[in-house]
Design an enzyme around this catalytic site. Sequence first.
Site, mmCIF file in Angstrom:
data_model
loop_
_atom_site.group_PDB
_atom_site.id
_atom_site.type_symbol
_atom_site.label_atom_id
_atom_site.label_comp_id
_atom_site.label_asym_id
_atom_site.label_seq_id
_atom_site.Cartn_x
_atom_site.Cartn_y
_atom_site.Cartn_z
ATOM 1 N N GLU A 68 0.823 -1.217 0.000
ATOM 2 C CA GLU A 68 0.000 0.000 0.000
ATOM 3 C C GLU A 68 0.853 1.261 0.000
ATOM 4 O O GLU A 68 0.684 2.153 0.843
ATOM 5 C CB GLU A 68 -0.950 0.001 1.199
ATOM 6 C CG GLU A 68 -2.012 -1.081 1.104
ATOM 7 C CD GLU A 68 -3.112 -0.974 2.145
ATOM 8 O OE1 GLU A 68 -2.857 -0.431 3.230
ATOM 9 O OE2 GLU A 68 -4.224 -1.449 1.880
ATOM 10 N N GLU A 105 -5.916 -8.130 -0.966
ATOM 11 C CA GLU A 105 -6.607 -7.874 0.308
ATOM 12 C C GLU A 105 -8.032 -7.434 0.006
ATOM 13 O O GLU A 105 -8.258 -6.626 -0.901
ATOM 14 C CB GLU A 105 -5.941 -6.739 1.107
ATOM 15 C CG GLU A 105 -4.640 -7.087 1.748
ATOM 16 C CD GLU A 105 -4.080 -5.956 2.607
ATOM 17 O OE1 GLU A 105 -4.869 -5.171 3.159
ATOM 18 O OE2 GLU A 105 -2.844 -5.874 2.707
HETATM 19 P P1 P53 Z 1 -7.127 -2.484 9.488
HETATM 20 C C1 P53 Z 1 -6.219 2.046 5.498
HETATM 21 C C2 P53 Z 1 -7.027 1.970 4.367
HETATM 22 C C3 P53 Z 1 -7.036 0.813 3.609
HETATM 23 C C4 P53 Z 1 -6.228 -0.262 3.974
HETATM 24 O O1 P53 Z 1 -6.867 -2.497 7.916
HETATM 25 C C5 P53 Z 1 -5.418 -0.175 5.078
HETATM 26 C C6 P53 Z 1 -5.404 0.973 5.844
HETATM 27 C C7 P53 Z 1 -4.558 1.067 7.051
HETATM 28 O O2 P53 Z 1 -5.307 0.764 8.178
HETATM 29 O O3 P53 Z 1 -4.544 -1.134 5.445
HETATM 30 C C8 P53 Z 1 -4.566 -2.427 4.890
HETATM 31 O O4 P53 Z 1 -6.245 -3.517 10.057
HETATM 32 C C9 P53 Z 1 -3.237 -3.065 5.233
HETATM 33 C C10 P53 Z 1 -3.315 -4.149 6.260
HETATM 34 C C11 P53 Z 1 -4.470 -3.847 7.191
HETATM 35 C C12 P53 Z 1 -5.757 -3.932 6.384
HETATM 36 O O5 P53 Z 1 -5.731 -3.006 5.313
HETATM 37 O O6 P53 Z 1 -6.780 -1.108 9.904
HETATM 38 O O7 P53 Z 1 -2.496 -3.516 4.111
HETATM 39 O O8 P53 Z 1 -2.058 -4.246 6.910
HETATM 40 O O9 P53 Z 1 -4.546 -4.670 8.302
HETATM 41 C C13 P53 Z 1 -6.989 -3.677 7.204
HETATM 42 O O10 P53 Z 1 -8.570 -2.829 9.658
#
Ligand code: P53
Length: 476
Positions: free
Chosen positions: A176, A374
């Site tokens: 990211e 993801e």
């Molecule tokens: P969490 C922000 C917006 C989109 C994805 O996020 C993001 C974030 C940062 O929080 O992160 C990604 O755990 C990232 C993972 C993360 C996952 O999304 O905040 O690549 O490490 O855990 C989900 O709910």
Amino acid sequence: MSIFKENFLWGGAVAAHQLEGGWQDGGKGVSVADVMTVGAHGTPRRITNGVLEGENYPNHDAIDFYGRYKEDVKLFAELGLKCFRTSIAWTRIFPNGDETEPNEAGLQFYDDLFNECLKYGIEPVITLSHFEMPYHLVTEYGGWRNRKMIDFFAHFAEVCFTRYKDKVKYWMTFNEINNQANYQEDFAPFTNSGLKFEANDNREKIMYQAAHYELVASAKAIEIGHKINPDFEIGCMIAMVPIYSYSCSPSDMMAATVAMQRRYWFTDVHCKGRYPSYMKTYFDRKQFDLDITAADEVQLTKGTVDYIGFSYYMSFAVKDHDKGPAYDYDEAHDLVENPYVKASDWGWQIDPTGLRYAMNWFNDRYELPLFIVENGFGAIDEIADDGEIHDEYRIDYLREHIEAMQEAVIYDGIDLMGYTPWGFIDLVSAGTGEMKKRYGFIYVDKDNEGAGTLDRSKKDSFHWFQKVIASNGDVL
Ligand code: P53
């Protein structure tokens, strides 16, 4: 015949710092994730000056995948995963980041983990840098504001590519990388680039400089990787949150166009090996005077990506806010609620059609294979009276997104490599550091304060996803 290809990469995604724990085991160094406290929705995680007594650092122990990976991988095999996306903790390989010689115990851990996966026919998909650079590189060098990072990272990449060249085929460089477009807040610049700011710093300029060095480092790593094994597939990893125009007013539409440019120019550099014209004029207009050398520009052309890996959780919407013709985008202030979609408990706007839109957006511009690395639904899970977790809300979310993927393949001709839902085993949230924001098909008994047995159990979504994989997406 299924809609998805025969060798479609069904998998699950995690990141080292969010599940491994063992933060000091096997000679591991302190990473940026190790100095972040627990937060909550609306309460940011704090970044402390090193590791302090009496603070709750959820990544230190996480879910102890470091100690339990054998049993966990066995469960992943039962789920039917074809691939497993994780990252290599940079600090296990180079505890401080600036050493010449790698740490053998760290290298051995990933050898063992990859062997365990391959034993079950699970292909590792590896991110080199996923929000976990060595903290020493922050304190000694200022993180990615320093050009020296390029060589530290390239060396780390080369060591990993060489060691795992016969075990890992699919790689990504920076997770990211474009999150830091939100430079107004402290989280993304720190997790992406190890940036800490002083009051008078020009945050935006520093972010662009750091991102530039990362893009050069990525290109350098890709060039090295392809020499080590020409069969490697090395991608970028973009946080895709499409920014819609709030209305059909022409000026809202221009605001959305500019917002998309500010958030996704990174993809142009990764895929085309050069900066888009709109960024060059932007840097000039802002008089940023960045350190971008002619040699860097050559390097960028030599390390373009083989595929686009991206995360997708939600969409945003933006209004023009009467900004005048520059429409300069400020992610922390310009976004508005989209009345057409619902949001999760953490305010993330749920929008399966946005995933199809995003795939088309990438395909229109780059015509490269896409890999959804993801996607998922962070929610509070309750254990029902029968002792099980009936997470139909999670199943609904994922089903609708897989349907959108199918539409993109059928109607839009998208070349889709695979799909690895995020946090398919419960882990520490990146954004908030919580355990209670769960994404998993596998429940892990641990709470925000760190209490729990760490026992693993299957939620309803586990059995559902098992069938999805077994039918190659025909049974949803
Ligand atoms: P969490 C922000 C917006 C989109 C994805 O996020 C993001 C974030 C940062 O929080 O992160 C990604 O755990 C990232 C993972 C993360 C996952 O999304 O905040 O690549 O490490 O855990 C989900 O709910």
